[in-house]
Write a protein that holds these residues in place. Structure first.
Motif, PDB file in Angstrom:
ATOM      1  N   PRO A  92     -16.444  10.244   2.401  1.00 54.98           N
ATOM      2  CA  PRO A  92     -16.293   8.844   1.986  1.00 54.98           C
ATOM      3  C   PRO A  92     -15.741   8.002   3.125  1.00 54.98           C
ATOM      4  O   PRO A  92     -14.900   8.467   3.900  1.00 54.98           O
ATOM      5  CB  PRO A  92     -15.296   8.922   0.820  1.00 54.98           C
ATOM      6  CG  PRO A  92     -14.551  10.202   1.044  1.00 54.98           C
ATOM      7  CD  PRO A  92     -15.535  11.138   1.676  1.00 54.98           C
ATOM      8  N   PRO A  93     -16.218   6.780   3.264  1.00 57.80           N
ATOM      9  CA  PRO A  93     -15.695   5.918   4.336  1.00 57.80           C
ATOM     10  C   PRO A  93     -14.217   5.628   4.111  1.00 57.80           C
ATOM     11  O   PRO A  93     -13.771   5.443   2.980  1.00 57.80           O
ATOM     12  CB  PRO A  93     -16.544   4.649   4.212  1.00 57.80           C
ATOM     13  CG  PRO A  93     -17.036   4.652   2.797  1.00 57.80           C
ATOM     14  CD  PRO A  93     -17.205   6.096   2.426  1.00 57.80           C
ATOM     15  N   MET A  94     -13.481   5.627   5.196  1.00 58.48           N
ATOM     16  CA  MET A  94     -12.050   5.349   5.131  1.00 58.48           C
ATOM     17  C   MET A  94     -11.699   4.368   6.241  1.00 58.48           C
ATOM     18  O   MET A  94     -11.841   4.677   7.420  1.00 58.48           O
ATOM     19  CB  MET A  94     -11.243   6.640   5.298  1.00 58.48           C
ATOM     20  CG  MET A  94     -11.349   7.597   4.123  1.00 58.48           C
ATOM     21  SD  MET A  94     -10.527   6.967   2.649  1.00 58.48           S
ATOM     22  CE  MET A  94      -8.815   7.089   3.148  1.00 58.48           C
ATOM     23  N   GLY A  95     -11.290   3.189   5.852  1.00 59.46           N
ATOM     24  CA  GLY A  95     -10.934   2.177   6.829  1.00 59.46           C
ATOM     25  C   GLY A  95     -10.411   0.942   6.132  1.00 59.46           C
ATOM     26  O   GLY A  95     -10.239   0.925   4.902  1.00 59.46           O
ATOM     27  N   PRO A  96     -10.137  -0.124   6.879  1.00 65.83           N
ATOM     28  CA  PRO A  96      -9.576  -1.338   6.284  1.00 65.83           C
ATOM     29  C   PRO A  96     -10.391  -1.892   5.123  1.00 65.83           C
ATOM     30  O   PRO A  96      -9.822  -2.414   4.160  1.00 65.83           O
ATOM     31  CB  PRO A  96      -9.544  -2.313   7.468  1.00 65.83           C
ATOM     32  CG  PRO A  96      -9.474  -1.445   8.676  1.00 65.83           C
ATOM     33  CD  PRO A  96     -10.265  -0.222   8.340  1.00 65.83           C
ATOM     34  N   ASP A  97     -11.717  -1.787   5.208  1.00 65.93           N
ATOM     35  CA  ASP A  97     -12.543  -2.322   4.122  1.00 65.93           C
ATOM     36  C   ASP A  97     -12.244  -1.618   2.804  1.00 65.93           C
ATOM     37  O   ASP A  97     -12.289  -2.237   1.734  1.00 65.93           O
ATOM     38  CB  ASP A  97     -14.026  -2.178   4.458  1.00 65.93           C
ATOM     39  CG  ASP A  97     -14.446  -3.098   5.591  1.00 65.93           C
ATOM     40  OD1 ASP A  97     -13.733  -4.089   5.844  1.00 65.93           O
ATOM     41  OD2 ASP A  97     -15.472  -2.817   6.236  1.00 65.93           O
ATOM     42  N   GLU A  98     -11.952  -0.324   2.876  1.00 65.66           N
ATOM     43  CA  GLU A  98     -11.631   0.434   1.662  1.00 65.66           C
ATOM     44  C   GLU A  98     -10.155   0.293   1.297  1.00 65.66           C
ATOM     45  O   GLU A  98      -9.800   0.160   0.121  1.00 65.66           O
ATOM     46  CB  GLU A  98     -11.962   1.916   1.859  1.00 65.66           C
ATOM     47  CG  GLU A  98     -13.452   2.228   1.930  1.00 65.66           C
ATOM     48  CD  GLU A  98     -14.095   1.745   3.222  1.00 65.66           C
ATOM     49  OE1 GLU A  98     -15.246   1.254   3.159  1.00 65.66           O
ATOM     50  OE2 GLU A  98     -13.431   1.839   4.287  1.00 65.66           O
ATOM     51  N   TRP A  99      -9.283   0.312   2.303  1.00 64.64           N
ATOM     52  CA  TRP A  99      -7.847   0.258   2.038  1.00 64.64           C
ATOM     53  C   TRP A  99      -7.419  -1.050   1.390  1.00 64.64           C
ATOM     54  O   TRP A  99      -6.488  -1.083   0.587  1.00 64.64           O
ATOM     55  CB  TRP A  99      -7.070   0.451   3.341  1.00 64.64           C
ATOM     56  CG  TRP A  99      -7.306   1.774   4.000  1.00 64.64           C
ATOM     57  CD1 TRP A  99      -7.701   2.933   3.399  1.00 64.64           C
ATOM     58  CD2 TRP A  99      -7.176   2.072   5.393  1.00 64.64           C
ATOM     59  NE1 TRP A  99      -7.824   3.934   4.323  1.00 64.64           N
ATOM     60  CE2 TRP A  99      -7.505   3.442   5.561  1.00 64.64           C
ATOM     61  CE3 TRP A  99      -6.810   1.334   6.513  1.00 64.64           C
ATOM     62  CZ2 TRP A  99      -7.478   4.069   6.799  1.00 64.64           C
ATOM     63  CZ3 TRP A  99      -6.783   1.956   7.748  1.00 64.64           C
ATOM     64  CH2 TRP A  99      -7.114   3.306   7.885  1.00 64.64           C
ATOM     65  N   PHE A 100      -8.096  -2.136   1.756  1.00 60.59           N
ATOM     66  CA  PHE A 100      -7.671  -3.450   1.267  1.00 60.59           C
ATOM     67  C   PHE A 100      -8.708  -4.071   0.336  1.00 60.59           C
ATOM     68  O   PHE A 100      -8.841  -5.288   0.254  1.00 60.59           O
ATOM     69  CB  PHE A 100      -7.401  -4.382   2.451  1.00 60.59           C
ATOM     70  CG  PHE A 100      -6.334  -3.877   3.376  1.00 60.59           C
ATOM     71  CD1 PHE A 100      -4.999  -3.970   3.028  1.00 60.59           C
ATOM     72  CD2 PHE A 100      -6.666  -3.283   4.585  1.00 60.59           C
ATOM     73  CE1 PHE A 100      -4.011  -3.494   3.876  1.00 60.59           C
ATOM     74  CE2 PHE A 100      -5.689  -2.800   5.440  1.00 60.59           C
ATOM     75  CZ  PHE A 100      -4.354  -2.905   5.082  1.00 60.59           C
TER      76      PHE A 100
END
Length: 326
Positions: free
Chosen positions: A316-324
């Motif tokens: 799964p993608p993990m980065g600012p787009d997902e975190w916020f």
């Protein structure tokens, strides 16, 4: 009249001696500062921040004592999650003790890790504000370490900490340009190595960062071969895999599967290593030749299609787009 003349001569002599001494002390002070043996003079802004009493103590040569007390104050601000006060206090601390590694590294850690983590998880703020505060904290931590490195060019640890921050999987998305970020990380690690005092892992970290910089594959491969030749203590799975990948980049016709078997010992271990590398998408490591090597080894090992690594769902993608996102 003679007495007045003697007084005048004495005054002139004292003034001449004072002027000569002033020039000598100014030159000596400059040389000592250049050698890192004498701190720079306190700026007016720093004196105002620490107050009259602390300023008098600092001017009396006890800067480190004032810095120690301010460090305790910064810890209190940290426990109260007063991030602007933490930052401001450490700015003052490093003005007082610019040669102390601990303050540069701790100040950056509070900004880039503690404050950033706070904003990452602070549900009271709107997502966009949290994201910008998170990114700003990491940028401040980077800038703080960069200043520390400029003030202490011979300190291997500050350079290495900067390289670690820039190549941290959870931090480099804040810098937006991965190629520039990994190049800066590699440069920081290189400077650490060139001090001659860095621990052994730093040279490998330099290579790991450089291997992710597009256009510098040949340079990274040269370092990888040097590390490999230095001994088995450098034969980490990541180094072996990146050596393989960069060799495949240099020679696209290379039999990747056979080379992987040579590096890892057996077809099973080679397949496991290649599969693991294939899944490490978040770290942005190069994958030259990996797919071809996996396909060849799957045939050799008679791995059923339904068990192929290519049929696994991507991480799964993990980065600012997902975190916020919320």
């Amino acid at each position: 009249m003679k007495f007045a003349w003697k007084i005048a001569l004495l005054v002139v002599a004292l003034l001449a001696f004072g002027a000569a001494r002033l020039r000598f002390e100014a030159k000596l002070g400059g040389e000592l500062r250049d050698a890192g043996l004498f701190p720079p003079p306190l700026e007016i802004g720093t004196r105002e921040k620490i107050g009259q009493t602390s300023s008098a103590v600092a001017l009396g040569g006890l800067r480190t004592l004032v810095a120690t007390f301010l460090n305790l104050r910064a810890f209190t601000f940290f426990t109260e999650q007063r991030w602007d006060d933490v930052e401001g206090t450490f700015e003052t601390i490093v003005d007082l003790a610019p040669r102390t590694r601990y303050y540069w590294e701790t100040g950056s850690w509070h900004m880039a890790y503690n404050a950033a983590s706070y904003y990452l998880n602070d549900s009271k703020l709107p997502p966009l504000r949290r994201r910008e505060a998170w990114r700003s904290s990491i940028l401040k931590g980077r800038s703080f370490l960069e200043r520390g490195a400029r003030n202490n060019p011979d300190d291997w640890s500050i350079h290495a900490n900067l390289g670690f921050l820039l190549s941290d999987t959870n931090k480099f998305p804040a810098f937006r340009d991965p190629n520039e970020t990994f190049a800066a990380a590699a440069d920081a690690y290189r400077k650490s190595v060139e001090t001659g005092r860095a621990l052994g892992y730093v040279r490998r970290a330099w290579f790991y960062a450089l291997a992710r910089v597009e256009g510098r594959e040949a340079e990274a491969l040269e370092i990888a071969r040097g590390l490999y030749a230095d001994g088995t203590h450098n034969h980490t799975p990541t180094l072996l895999m990146l050596l393989l990948v960069l060799e495949a980049h240099e020679n696209p016709s290379m039999d990747v599967a056979q080379r992987a078997i040579g590096l890892f010992g057996t077809p099973e271990k080679a397949y496991e290593a290649l599969s693991s590398h294939w899944r490490r998408t978040r770290e942005r490591f190069p994958v030259f030749g990996v797919a071809a090597g996996l396909e060849s080894l799957e045939k050799t090992l008679a791995i059923p299609a339904e068990q192929s690594v290519f049929n696994e769902p991507p991480p799964p993608p993990m980065g600012p787009d997902e975190w916020f996102s919320k």
